[in-house]
Design a protein around this motif. Sequence first.
Motif, PDB file in Angstrom:
ATOM      1  N   ARG A  96      -8.559 158.747   7.362  1.00 53.36           N
ATOM      2  CA  ARG A  96      -8.178 157.560   8.146  1.00 53.36           C
ATOM      3  C   ARG A  96      -8.116 156.304   7.300  1.00 53.36           C
ATOM      4  O   ARG A  96      -7.601 155.277   7.745  1.00 53.36           O
TER       5      ARG A  96
ATOM      6  N   THR B  73      -8.067 149.524   5.085  1.00 53.09           N
ATOM      7  CA  THR B  73      -9.510 149.678   5.314  1.00 53.09           C
ATOM      8  C   THR B  73     -10.313 149.600   4.022  1.00 53.09           C
ATOM      9  O   THR B  73     -11.514 149.342   4.066  1.00 53.09           O
TER      10      THR B  73
ATOM     11  N   ALA C 228      -8.711 145.277   9.470  1.00 56.82           N
ATOM     12  CA  ALA C 228      -9.259 146.618   9.675  1.00 56.82           C
ATOM     13  C   ALA C 228     -10.218 147.010   8.550  1.00 56.82           C
ATOM     14  O   ALA C 228     -10.732 148.124   8.542  1.00 56.82           O
TER      15      ALA C 228
ATOM     16  N   VAL D 163      -3.184 143.090   7.168  1.00 54.35           N
ATOM     17  CA  VAL D 163      -3.205 143.170   8.630  1.00 54.35           C
ATOM     18  C   VAL D 163      -2.165 144.175   9.120  1.00 54.35           C
ATOM     19  O   VAL D 163      -2.459 145.070   9.905  1.00 54.35           O
ATOM     20  N   ARG D 164      -0.928 144.034   8.643  1.00 54.00           N
ATOM     21  CA  ARG D 164       0.182 144.889   9.099  1.00 54.00           C
ATOM     22  C   ARG D 164      -0.091 146.367   8.860  1.00 54.00           C
ATOM     23  O   ARG D 164       0.157 147.213   9.721  1.00 54.00           O
ATOM     24  N   ASP D 165      -0.614 146.696   7.660  1.00 52.77           N
ATOM     25  CA  ASP D 165      -0.806 148.098   7.301  1.00 52.77           C
ATOM     26  C   ASP D 165      -2.191 148.629   7.644  1.00 52.77           C
ATOM     27  O   ASP D 165      -2.479 149.795   7.383  1.00 52.77           O
ATOM     28  N   GLY D 166      -3.050 147.798   8.215  1.00 54.77           N
ATOM     29  CA  GLY D 166      -4.375 148.244   8.616  1.00 54.77           C
ATOM     30  C   GLY D 166      -5.222 148.734   7.454  1.00 54.77           C
ATOM     31  O   GLY D 166      -5.914 149.748   7.555  1.00 54.77           O
TER      32      GLY D 166
END
Length: 168
Positions: free
Chosen positions: A56, A108, A135, A103-106
């Motif tokens: 993830r 982590t 994220a 932000v756009r691609d999340g």
Amino acid sequence: DGQPEHNPVNLCTPDNLAYVIYTSGSTGKPKGTLLPHHNVSRLFEATEDWFQFDARDVWAVFHSYAFDFSVWELFGALLYGGTAVLVAKEVSRSPEDFLALLVRDGVTVLNQTPSAFKQLIPVACAAAEAGQSLALRYVVFGGEALDVGSLEPWFDGFGDDQPQLVNM
């Protein structure tokens, strides 16, 4: 026609060369450092309990492949089945554009030199105040000394739980 119809025998071993990096290190004299595959896997094995990366995770590949931090970024995503988001040079030079990518691609997992992260802090804090969320699970620092005091605005804006900041 002259090629075999089956896959060739894999002669790769953990001792085979994974990459060469040129560094002056602590001596100030440029030299090539040869790193075998087992060094890369050992890095992730040694830190697995700390991070618990998985499929993830979305890794920002911020650094040049000529910089050793890129090994962590690229192999981290590949070894755990995550996603590697390549950051264009122009985006890496603009804190606003870089934040938009995060932000756009999340993303982590973000790996940063402290000097690069310092440019992102005010932009990220302002975005958080405006309700924009990240994220990020981890921000991993490396490549140069980290002045913890420089992170005070980040802690004021985000606290110290999420994301976790790690000085490698």
